[in-house]
Design an enzyme around this catalytic site. Structure first.
Site, PDB file in Angstrom:
ATOM      1  N   ALA A  37       2.153  58.641  22.833  1.00  0.00           N
ATOM      2  CA  ALA A  37       2.196  57.522  21.885  1.00  0.00           C
ATOM      3  C   ALA A  37       3.615  57.203  21.439  1.00  0.00           C
ATOM      4  O   ALA A  37       4.358  58.096  21.038  1.00  0.00           O
ATOM      5  CB  ALA A  37       1.342  57.842  20.666  1.00  0.00           C
TER       6      ALA A  37
ATOM      7  N   GLY B 139       7.589  63.662  18.840  1.00  0.00           N
ATOM      8  CA  GLY B 139       7.875  64.231  20.162  1.00  0.00           C
ATOM      9  C   GLY B 139       8.188  63.164  21.191  1.00  0.00           C
ATOM     10  O   GLY B 139       9.125  63.293  21.982  1.00  0.00           O
ATOM     11  N   CYS B 140       7.412  62.091  21.184  1.00  0.00           N
ATOM     12  CA  CYS B 140       7.611  61.021  22.167  1.00  0.00           C
ATOM     13  C   CYS B 140       8.922  60.284  21.911  1.00  0.00           C
ATOM     14  O   CYS B 140       9.603  59.862  22.848  1.00  0.00           O
ATOM     15  CB  CYS B 140       6.431  60.057  22.142  1.00  0.00           C
ATOM     16  SG  CYS B 140       4.879  60.862  22.625  1.00  0.00           S
ATOM     17  N   THR B 141       9.298  60.141  20.635  1.00  0.00           N
ATOM     18  CA  THR B 141      10.574  59.517  20.299  1.00  0.00           C
ATOM     19  C   THR B 141      11.720  60.382  20.792  1.00  0.00           C
ATOM     20  O   THR B 141      12.671  59.882  21.411  1.00  0.00           O
ATOM     21  CB  THR B 141      10.677  59.284  18.779  1.00  0.00           C
ATOM     22  OG1 THR B 141       9.633  58.383  18.388  1.00  0.00           O
ATOM     23  CG2 THR B 141      12.030  58.697  18.397  1.00  0.00           C
TER      24      THR B 141
ATOM     25  N   ALA C  80      11.939  60.024  24.615  1.00  0.00           N
ATOM     26  CA  ALA C  80      12.449  58.706  25.018  1.00  0.00           C
ATOM     27  C   ALA C  80      13.937  58.583  24.709  1.00  0.00           C
ATOM     28  O   ALA C  80      14.706  58.032  25.513  1.00  0.00           O
ATOM     29  CB  ALA C  80      11.662  57.600  24.313  1.00  0.00           C
TER      30      ALA C  80
END
EC number: 1.11.1.24
Length: 156
Positions: free
Chosen positions: A40, A45-47, A50
């Protein structure tokens, strides 16, 4: 759930990016591509992942790699994610999770000790001919990009 392995042909796909344009994997033949799946946009974590890919993009492109990040988020949310975190990688939307499923990046996983259906954080390195060189499942958000660059022999 079938998982991909080195030597498999990467499933082709066409997905919409955060600007509303279509991106087709086979259009990138002749270039090496890193495809990574994340649960998401705009989560911690995804930020981190990325941002790590964005910070490493010059090094990755210098090694001949393009980076495609795929999540189930809608293009509008991906556009906000790009703007909020100044991301320069290509962000693609897979709302029905069909591409994730074809890569074995959606299915059963453990979350806080429970088995749930969800996105399995995964990374694939695809060669110039569309063949999987590297398939990594259940990768960690933090430190993954540095490890991947090391695995690919790219300078840190």
């Amino acid at each position: 759930m079938d998982r991909l392995a080195a030597g498999d042909t990467a499933p082709d796909f066409t997905l919409t990016d955060d600007a509303g344009s279509e991106v087709t994997l086979s259009d990138l033949r002749g270039r090496k591509v890193i495809v990574y799946f994340y649960p998401a946009a705009m989560t911690p974590g995804c930020t981190k992942q990325a941002c790590d890919f964005t910070e490493s993009l010059d090094s990755l492109r210098g090694g001949g790699y393009e980076v495609l990040g795929i999540s189930p988020d809608k293009p509008e949310k991906l556009a906000k994610f790009r703007e909020k975190d100044a991301l320069s990688i290509t962000l693609l939307s897979d709302p029905d999770k069909a591409v994730m499923t074809s890569y074995g990046a959606f299915g059963e996983k453990k979350l806080y000790g429970k088995v749930v259906q969800g996105v399995i954080r995964s990374t694939f390195v695809i060669d110039e001919h569309g063949v999987v060189e590297l398939a990594q499942y259940n990768v960690k958000a933090t430190g993954h990009v540095a490890k991947l660059r090391k695995d690919l022999g790219l300078a840190s």
